[in-house]
Design a protein around this motif. Structure first.
Motif, mmCIF file in Angstrom:
data_model
loop_
_atom_site.group_PDB
_atom_site.id
_atom_site.type_symbol
_atom_site.label_atom_id
_atom_site.label_comp_id
_atom_site.label_asym_id
_atom_site.label_seq_id
_atom_site.Cartn_x
_atom_site.Cartn_y
_atom_site.Cartn_z
ATOM 1 N N ASP A 197 -31.998 26.971 51.977
ATOM 2 C CA ASP A 197 -31.929 28.313 52.565
ATOM 3 C C ASP A 197 -32.597 28.304 53.940
ATOM 4 O OD1 ASP A 197 -30.624 30.091 50.874
ATOM 5 O OD2 ASP A 197 -32.423 30.492 49.683
ATOM 6 N N ALA A 198 -32.141 29.226 54.808
ATOM 7 C CA ALA A 198 -32.841 29.430 56.093
ATOM 8 C C ALA A 198 -33.237 30.893 56.200
ATOM 9 C CB ALA A 198 -31.941 29.052 57.258
ATOM 10 N N ILE A 199 -34.466 31.113 56.664
ATOM 11 C CA ILE A 199 -34.992 32.464 56.858
ATOM 12 C C ILE A 199 -35.188 32.688 58.351
ATOM 13 C CG2 ILE A 199 -36.892 34.059 56.275
ATOM 14 C CD1 ILE A 199 -35.309 33.046 53.813
ATOM 15 N N ASP A 200 -34.668 33.817 58.834
ATOM 16 C CA ASP A 200 -34.761 34.154 60.255
ATOM 17 C C ASP A 200 -36.214 34.533 60.618
ATOM 18 O OD1 ASP A 200 -34.021 34.737 62.855
ATOM 19 O OD2 ASP A 200 -32.784 36.477 62.351
ATOM 20 N N SER A 201 -36.490 34.449 61.900
ATOM 21 C CA SER A 201 -37.850 34.648 62.419
ATOM 22 C C SER A 201 -38.326 36.105 62.316
ATOM 23 C CB SER A 201 -37.845 34.232 63.888
ATOM 24 O OG SER A 201 -39.108 34.432 64.465
ATOM 25 N N VAL A 202 -39.631 36.299 62.508
ATOM 26 C CA VAL A 202 -40.209 37.652 62.520
ATOM 27 C C VAL A 202 -39.769 38.426 63.770
ATOM 28 C CG1 VAL A 202 -42.270 37.039 61.194
ATOM 29 C CG2 VAL A 202 -42.348 36.928 63.688
ATOM 30 N N PHE A 203 -39.825 39.746 63.636
ATOM 31 C CA PHE A 203 -39.556 40.670 64.747
ATOM 32 C C PHE A 203 -40.875 41.405 64.961
ATOM 33 C CE2 PHE A 203 -38.071 44.806 66.355
ATOM 34 C CZ PHE A 203 -37.142 44.425 67.313
ATOM 35 N N ASN A 204 -41.498 41.164 66.117
ATOM 36 C CA ASN A 204 -42.896 41.589 66.302
ATOM 37 C C ASN A 204 -43.098 43.100 66.400
ATOM 38 O OD1 ASN A 204 -43.597 38.872 66.466
ATOM 39 N ND2 ASN A 204 -43.409 38.828 68.687
ATOM 40 N N ASP A 205 -42.149 43.793 67.044
ATOM 41 C CA ASP A 205 -42.358 45.204 67.369
ATOM 42 C C ASP A 205 -41.992 46.074 66.170
ATOM 43 O OD1 ASP A 205 -42.671 47.605 68.541
ATOM 44 O OD2 ASP A 205 -41.221 47.297 70.163
ATOM 45 N N PHE A 206 -42.928 46.171 65.196
ATOM 46 C CA PHE A 206 -42.542 46.785 63.918
ATOM 47 C C PHE A 206 -42.313 48.286 63.995
ATOM 48 C CE2 PHE A 206 -47.176 46.293 63.765
ATOM 49 C CZ PHE A 206 -47.596 47.579 63.434
ATOM 50 N N LYS A 207 -42.616 48.904 65.151
ATOM 51 C CA LYS A 207 -42.304 50.334 65.315
ATOM 52 C C LYS A 207 -40.865 50.524 65.822
ATOM 53 C CE LYS A 207 -46.524 52.236 64.794
ATOM 54 N NZ LYS A 207 -46.858 52.722 63.472
ATOM 55 N N ASP A 208 -40.228 49.473 66.275
ATOM 56 C CA ASP A 208 -38.881 49.565 66.846
ATOM 57 C C ASP A 208 -37.839 49.347 65.734
ATOM 58 O OD1 ASP A 208 -36.482 49.341 68.184
ATOM 59 O OD2 ASP A 208 -37.050 47.579 69.358
ATOM 60 N N ALA A 209 -37.564 50.443 64.994
ATOM 61 C CA ALA A 209 -36.672 50.333 63.834
ATOM 62 C C ALA A 209 -35.245 49.975 64.263
ATOM 63 C CB ALA A 209 -36.674 51.644 63.054
ATOM 64 N N GLU A 210 -34.824 50.527 65.398
ATOM 65 C CA GLU A 210 -33.453 50.265 65.851
ATOM 66 C C GLU A 210 -33.264 48.794 66.237
ATOM 67 O OE1 GLU A 210 -30.941 52.165 69.345
ATOM 68 O OE2 GLU A 210 -32.259 53.628 68.360
ATOM 69 N N ASP A 213 -33.210 46.666 63.086
ATOM 70 C CA ASP A 213 -31.919 46.794 62.411
ATOM 71 C C ASP A 213 -30.879 45.869 63.050
ATOM 72 O OD1 ASP A 213 -32.003 48.704 60.328
ATOM 73 O OD2 ASP A 213 -30.144 49.584 61.127
ATOM 74 N N ALA A 214 -30.838 45.917 64.383
ATOM 75 C CA ALA A 214 -29.848 45.101 65.104
ATOM 76 C C ALA A 214 -30.110 43.612 64.851
ATOM 77 C CB ALA A 214 -29.913 45.402 66.596
ATOM 78 N N GLU A 215 -31.384 43.230 64.851
ATOM 79 C CA GLU A 215 -31.679 41.805 64.678
ATOM 80 C C GLU A 215 -31.403 41.330 63.246
ATOM 81 O OE1 GLU A 215 -34.759 39.978 67.287
ATOM 82 O OE2 GLU A 215 -35.475 39.184 65.371
ATOM 83 N N CYS A 216 -31.625 42.229 62.259
ATOM 84 C CA CYS A 216 -31.274 41.871 60.872
ATOM 85 C C CYS A 216 -29.767 41.658 60.760
ATOM 86 C CB CYS A 216 -31.673 42.981 59.896
ATOM 87 S SG CYS A 216 -33.417 43.032 59.515
ATOM 88 N N GLN A 234 -40.573 46.986 57.301
ATOM 89 C CA GLN A 234 -39.384 46.156 57.575
ATOM 90 C C GLN A 234 -38.668 45.722 56.288
ATOM 91 O OE1 GLN A 234 -41.327 43.034 59.959
ATOM 92 N NE2 GLN A 234 -40.650 44.044 61.841
ATOM 93 N N ILE A 235 -39.262 46.027 55.125
ATOM 94 C CA ILE A 235 -38.696 45.503 53.869
ATOM 95 C C ILE A 235 -37.352 46.162 53.534
ATOM 96 C CG2 ILE A 235 -39.039 45.307 51.367
ATOM 97 C CD1 ILE A 235 -42.082 45.063 51.973
ATOM 98 N N GLU A 236 -37.325 47.485 53.580
ATOM 99 C CA GLU A 236 -36.086 48.178 53.171
ATOM 100 C C GLU A 236 -34.902 47.775 54.049
ATOM 101 O OE1 GLU A 236 -32.866 50.780 53.202
ATOM 102 O OE2 GLU A 236 -34.317 50.866 54.846
ATOM 103 N N PRO A 237 -35.029 47.822 55.397
ATOM 104 C CA PRO A 237 -33.862 47.405 56.203
ATOM 105 C C PRO A 237 -33.478 45.942 55.979
ATOM 106 C CG PRO A 237 -35.722 48.075 57.626
ATOM 107 C CD PRO A 237 -36.111 48.392 56.225
ATOM 108 N N ALA A 238 -34.449 45.063 55.769
ATOM 109 C CA ALA A 238 -34.096 43.645 55.525
ATOM 110 C C ALA A 238 -33.325 43.519 54.213
ATOM 111 C CB ALA A 238 -35.348 42.777 55.501
ATOM 112 N N ASN A 239 -33.796 44.195 53.165
ATOM 113 C CA ASN A 239 -33.085 44.130 51.885
ATOM 114 C C ASN A 239 -31.652 44.652 52.033
ATOM 115 O OD1 ASN A 239 -35.249 43.040 50.572
ATOM 116 N ND2 ASN A 239 -35.910 44.951 49.597
ATOM 117 N N ARG A 240 -31.517 45.725 52.810
ATOM 118 C CA ARG A 240 -30.189 46.332 53.001
ATOM 119 C C ARG A 240 -29.269 45.369 53.760
ATOM 120 N NH1 ARG A 240 -29.798 49.748 57.097
ATOM 121 N NH2 ARG A 240 -31.974 50.396 56.885
ATOM 122 N N HIS A 241 -29.736 44.805 54.839
ATOM 123 C CA HIS A 241 -28.860 43.955 55.659
ATOM 124 C C HIS A 241 -28.521 42.628 54.986
ATOM 125 C CE1 HIS A 241 -28.285 46.042 59.461
ATOM 126 N NE2 HIS A 241 -29.504 46.530 59.308
#
Ligand code: COA
Ligand code: MG
Length: 301
Positions: A197-210, A213-216, A234-241
């Motif tokens: 499996d490969a896991i994508d990197s972190v997204f630092n700006d955790f207040k930037d929901a939009e 979302d785009a990066e997920c 960030q958990i809910e949008p990651a699970n959704r995407h």
């Protein structure tokens, strides 16, 4: 007919939350969060003078109630650092699901740890994850993933670390990650070649929901199994995407039932309402439905 589900789909790894081992409040909170996996971090998020305290926190945490329904991964400091040996001793004592190695440059970094775990007679269930976050790590990623194929190598998952990679290469953060995409795709290709499996990197700006979302959406489209996260929001949008959508599940079920039709027996290619589907789509469809079942079987945290 016997059908094989690809190894990589056996785990849900949509949301992989990093929890600094120094932060007792965050450790405690991990029980109530709906992520698929938790990385207990002893490396970048813990200052040198607090490494010992962070290890003690993990000892206390693992002695407490088990973390239900989530993979538990401990990220250690590099074995070449002054902290690595004590971190690895802790891993051998606590037996998480996996140990995450930072800054893996070459296959030997993985096989060295495999050998140390074998020498310590650590159970096979203790797997190895590797951070790909250095220029040499990206250049060697095929060989690193391939090292996971050698007997007893335990390698299960690669995690991309773009903060370190940007620092090492000078690539600037930009929307769309255009200059980074070739390197990200190298990692996806390597894991697919060797059943990891490969896991994508972190997204630092955790207040930037939009932006998150785009990066997920981009990470999912590139073929990553999930995303490494830094914050509970960030958990809910990651699970959704990274989970299959209702539409994808319905499509997969239609493929499965089309091939289950007696008229499809012995055929590799069939006409499904004007669209060609092949048996390879059946394998993909079964993996997707399997993943959907894993998700619906999960108890909410
Ligand atoms: N894991 C578990 N819980 C976390 C968390 C995490 N990674 N990040 C934040 N929380 C909790 C906080 O403890 C707080 O809980 P509470 O409201 O119940 O007290 C809640 O979520 C809201 O946190 P917030 O106030 O928005 O953020 P913060 O200032 O506490 O923390 C960071 C912000 C960035 C310092 C923190 O999210 C963090 O350390 N993230 C992980 C960093 C990391 O692991 N880096 C290395 C890998 S790149
Ligand atoms: Mg790093």
């Amino acid at each position: 007919m016997s059908r094989t589900i690809p190894l990589r789909s056996l785990h849900l790894r949509r949301s992989v939350l990093s929890v600094p081992a120094i932060n007792l409040r965050a450790l405690e909170k991990s029980h109530s969060l709906d992520c698929d996996a938790v990385i207990f971090d002893l490396e970048d998020s813990v200052s040198p003078e607090k490494k010992g305290q962070a290890r003690e926190n993990l000892r206390g945490f693992f002695a407490g109630p088990p973390l239900e329904g989530k993979e538990r991964i401990i990220r250690i400091n590099s074995l070449s650092s002054e902290f690595g040996a004590a971190d690895l001793d802790l891993v051998k004592a606590l037996l998480p699901d996996a140990v995450l190695l930072p800054k893996v440059d070459e296959p030997g970094d993985v096989t060295d740890i495999s050998d140390l775990l074998a020498d310590a007679e650590a159970p096979e269930a203790l797997r190895i994850w590797a951070m790909i976050e250095t220029p040499r790590g990206v250049l060697n990623v095929g060989a690193i993933a391939g090292a996971g194929r050698t007997p007893g190598a335990r390698l299960d998952c690669l995690v991309v670390g773009l903060n370190d990679l940007r620092k090492e290469t000078g690539v600037l953060p930009q929307p769309g990650r255009s200059y980074l995409v070739p390197w990200l795709m190298q990692v996806v290709l390597a894991v697919r070649a060797y059943g990891l499996d490969a896991i994508d990197s972190v997204f630092n700006d955790f207040k930037d929901a939009e932006g998150f979302d785009a990066e997920c959406g981009q990470g999912r489209a590139m073929g990553f199994a999930g995303k490494m996260l830094i914050h509970p929001s960030q958990i809910e949008p990651a699970n959704r995407h990274f989970g299959p959508s209702a539409e994808e599940i319905a499509e997969a079920e239609a493929v499965i039932s089309a091939f289950a039709d007696p008229d499809a027996r012995g055929l590799n290619v069939i006409n499904a309402n004007g669209r060609m589907i092949e048996r390879l789509h059946l394998v993909q469809a079964e993996a997707l439905v399997h993943k959907a079942r894993l998700i619906s079987a999960r108890k909410p945290a």
